[in-house]
Design a protein around this motif. Structure first.
Motif, short mmCIF file in Angstrom:
data_model
loop_
_atom_site.label_atom_id
_atom_site.label_comp_id
_atom_site.label_asym_id
_atom_site.label_seq_id
_atom_site.Cartn_x
_atom_site.Cartn_y
_atom_site.Cartn_z
N ILE A 1 -10.33 4.05 -54.55
CA ILE A 1 -10.24 4.14 -53.10
C ILE A 1 -8.78 3.96 -52.70
N PHE A 2 -8.29 4.84 -51.83
CA PHE A 2 -6.90 4.71 -51.39
C PHE A 2 -6.82 4.90 -49.89
N SER A 3 -6.12 4.00 -49.22
CA SER A 3 -5.81 4.28 -47.82
C SER A 3 -4.39 3.85 -47.50
N GLY A 4 -3.80 4.52 -46.54
CA GLY A 4 -2.45 4.19 -46.10
C GLY A 4 -2.49 3.77 -44.65
N ILE A 5 -1.68 2.76 -44.31
CA ILE A 5 -1.66 2.25 -42.94
C ILE A 5 -0.21 2.18 -42.48
N ILE B 1 1.03 0.21 -47.43
CA ILE B 1 1.75 0.14 -46.16
C ILE B 1 2.76 1.28 -46.17
N VAL B 2 2.49 2.31 -45.36
CA VAL B 2 3.24 3.56 -45.51
C VAL B 2 4.53 3.56 -44.69
N ASP B 3 5.46 2.72 -45.12
CA ASP B 3 6.73 2.62 -44.41
C ASP B 3 7.54 3.92 -44.46
N LEU B 4 7.40 4.69 -45.54
CA LEU B 4 8.16 5.95 -45.61
C LEU B 4 7.69 6.93 -44.54
N HIS B 5 6.42 6.86 -44.18
CA HIS B 5 5.92 7.73 -43.12
C HIS B 5 6.52 7.36 -41.76
N SER B 6 6.83 6.09 -41.59
CA SER B 6 7.26 5.62 -40.27
C SER B 6 8.64 6.08 -39.86
N THR C 1 7.01 17.47 -42.88
CA THR C 1 6.53 17.31 -44.27
C THR C 1 5.67 16.05 -44.45
N TYR C 2 5.48 15.31 -43.40
CA TYR C 2 4.66 14.09 -43.41
C TYR C 2 3.35 14.24 -44.21
N PRO C 3 2.58 15.31 -43.99
CA PRO C 3 1.30 15.41 -44.72
C PRO C 3 1.47 15.60 -46.23
N LEU D 1 3.78 14.02 -48.05
CA LEU D 1 3.95 12.64 -48.53
C LEU D 1 2.58 11.96 -48.61
N MET D 2 1.76 12.19 -47.62
CA MET D 2 0.41 11.61 -47.61
C MET D 2 -0.43 12.16 -48.77
N ALA D 3 -0.29 13.46 -49.04
CA ALA D 3 -1.03 14.06 -50.16
C ALA D 3 -0.63 13.37 -51.46
N GLY D 4 0.68 13.14 -51.62
CA GLY D 4 1.16 12.46 -52.83
C GLY D 4 0.58 11.06 -52.96
N ASP D 5 0.56 10.31 -51.84
CA ASP D 5 -0.01 8.96 -51.84
C ASP D 5 -1.39 8.99 -52.49
N ILE D 6 -2.19 9.91 -52.01
CA ILE D 6 -3.60 9.96 -52.40
C ILE D 6 -3.75 10.47 -53.84
N LEU D 7 -3.03 11.55 -54.16
CA LEU D 7 -3.26 12.23 -55.45
C LEU D 7 -2.70 11.45 -56.63
N LEU E 1 -12.05 8.34 -52.97
CA LEU E 1 -12.44 8.12 -51.58
C LEU E 1 -11.26 7.66 -50.73
N VAL E 2 -11.16 8.26 -49.54
CA VAL E 2 -10.07 7.90 -48.64
C VAL E 2 -10.65 7.44 -47.30
N PRO E 3 -10.69 6.13 -47.04
CA PRO E 3 -11.16 5.66 -45.73
C PRO E 3 -10.10 6.00 -44.68
N ILE E 4 -10.46 6.84 -43.74
CA ILE E 4 -9.51 7.24 -42.68
C ILE E 4 -10.24 7.48 -41.37
N GLY E 5 -9.48 7.58 -40.31
CA GLY E 5 -10.05 7.93 -39.02
C GLY E 5 -10.22 9.44 -38.91
N ASP F 1 -8.93 11.41 -36.92
CA ASP F 1 -7.68 12.13 -36.65
C ASP F 1 -6.94 12.53 -37.93
N GLN F 2 -7.40 12.03 -39.07
CA GLN F 2 -6.73 12.36 -40.33
C GLN F 2 -7.48 13.39 -41.16
N ARG F 3 -8.56 13.94 -40.63
CA ARG F 3 -9.36 14.93 -41.36
C ARG F 3 -8.53 16.11 -41.84
N1 LTN Z 1 -1.37 9.46 -41.89
C1 LTN Z 1 -2.15 8.24 -41.93
C2 LTN Z 1 -1.53 7.17 -42.77
C3 LTN Z 1 -1.50 7.53 -44.22
C4 LTN Z 1 -2.63 7.60 -45.09
C5 LTN Z 1 -2.10 7.95 -46.37
C6 LTN Z 1 -4.01 7.43 -44.91
C7 LTN Z 1 -0.39 7.80 -44.95
N2 LTN Z 1 -0.75 8.05 -46.25
C8 LTN Z 1 -2.95 8.13 -47.44
C9 LTN Z 1 -4.85 7.60 -46.00
C10 LTN Z 1 -4.32 7.96 -47.26
C11 LTN Z 1 -2.30 7.73 -40.50
O1 LTN Z 1 -1.43 7.95 -39.69
N3 LTN Z 1 -3.34 7.01 -40.22
#
Ligand code: LTN
Length: 346
Positions: free
Chosen positions: A8-12, A43-48, A128-130, A132-138, A144-148, A150-152
């Motif tokens: 399970i992976f999620s980013g916040i 904690i996705v500081d690089l996204h911020s 390119t934000y998504p 980076l997110m793809a890399g996080d997950i893959l 499984l990715v618990p997300i809201g 808005d992240q579909r």
């Molecule tokens: N984009 C997501 C945060 C996020 C994330 C992820 C969520 C970054 N990397 C990987 C799940 C898996 C957001 O803004 N909520």
């Protein structure tokens, strides 16, 4: 994965004050899912840095979020809680995957289009934000990715990127599925119950923050907007205000909406609002107290994050290696020319 625990992976995002909506649709889920498998919370500081931000704020809000994740019940022994920038594989994976991410598809991302329209300066990182997110997950071979909700679209893009990579360079990534909150996924603004309670869009009175004082929480519920008519029933289309209050109380106490509707059937709106406020105070007070204790000890927080980063490094390394290898990069031969045989002092 039949006989294994799912990964399970999620980013916040570390930025923004976290609301009761974030708790209900996010943090609460994280604590439950850490029991269900091998869980990574990043904690996705690089996204911020993809939108305008203040470096000093980023540093403190990163530690704030770490403390909040532990305060809401994540257990550093059971889950891997870490900071994205501490594990260099994330930045590397994003660059490698950008070779198989489609420029056209990135331009069609709703979140990109909305944020691009709202900002004067649109960074390449926002685009390119998504990836980076793809890399996080893959990188973690996530199931499984618990997300809201808005992240579909971003998860869909992650699957497309993974499939394109697998197809072009050989089977490398598992295809992840989303896990979306069922109840409590849509906590609405207390002042405008037809829009979502939001970190960025809600007014101070419309949003309840996880770290609000008990008095602030009571005040916000007292002034919550209700609906016309006097009857308490659950019907979001006709009674958005009251339905939201029932939903919030159900999240706070664990009681069903049916049971609550019956209990408050003969009550006035004032009584309902007070009861909901009290239930939220009871839910959030222990979290706030744990947060304050954890946040006061930065060394300990940094230590917990260092443990998490080390676990994350070890878990992501094999996949990153495979990516480089399959993409045709010449492997550096560790220790052959330098390293162990290197004379001291050179
Ligand atoms: N984009 C997501 C945060 C996020 C994330 C992820 C969520 C970054 N990397 C990987 C799940 C898996 C957001 O803004 N909520």
């Amino acid at each position: 994965m039949a006989d294994e625990r799912p990964i399970i992976f999620s980013g916040i995002q570390p930025t923004g004050r976290k609301t009761l909506g974030n708790y209900s649709g996010g943090f609460r889920q994280y604590v439950q899912t850490q029991e269900a498998g091998e869980a990574f919370f990043c904690i996705v500081d690089l996204h911020s840095i993809s939108v305008e931000y203040d470096p000093a704020d980023l540093r403190s809000s990163t530690l704030d979020l770490a403390a909040l994740l532990f305060a809401t019940g994540l257990d550093a022994d059971r889950s891997t809680v870490f900071c994205q920038s501490h594990v260099t594989a994330h930045g590397e994976a994003a660059w490698l995957l950008s070779a198989v991410a489609s420029y056209g598809q990135l331009g069609r991302m709703t979140q990109f289009k909305e944020k691009a329209a709202a900002h004067e300066f649109v960074s390449a990182a926002l685009f390119t934000y998504p990836v980076l997110m793809a890399g996080d997950i893959l990188l973690y071979q996530t199931d499984l990715v618990p997300i809201g909700d808005d992240q579909r679209q971003h998860l869909e893009l992650t699957r497309d990127v993974a499939q394109r990579f697998n197809h072009r360079f050989g089977e490398t990534f598992r295809l992840p599925d989303g896990q979306f909150p069922s109840v409590g996924g849509r906590i609405m603004d207390l002042q405008d119950p037809t829009s979502k309670m939001s970190t960025t869009l809600s007014s101070e009175q419309g949003a309840v923050y996880i770290l609000d004082s008990p008095d602030a929480i009571r005040r916000k519920f007292k002034s919550a907007v209700t609906d016309s008519g006097r009857d308490v029933r659950y019907d979001p289309a006709v009674k958005p205000g009251v339905s939201n209050l029932l939903e919030i109380m159900s999240v706070a106490t664990g009681e069903t909406i049916d049971a609550l509707t019956r209990r408050f059937a003969d009550a006035g709106y004032g009584e309902l609002k007070e009861a909901v406020g009290e239930s939220v105070v009871e839910l959030l007070s222990p979290i706030r107290e744990r947060f304050e204790a954890l946040r006061a000890d930065e060394r300990e927080l940094q230590r917990l994050l260092a443990v998490g980063a080390e676990k994350a490094r070890r878990a992501s390394e094999p996949t990153l290696e495979q990516m480089y290898d399959r993409m045709g990069f010449a492997k550096p031969e560790a220790g052959r020319f330098f390293g162990a045989a290197r004379p001291r002092g050179l």
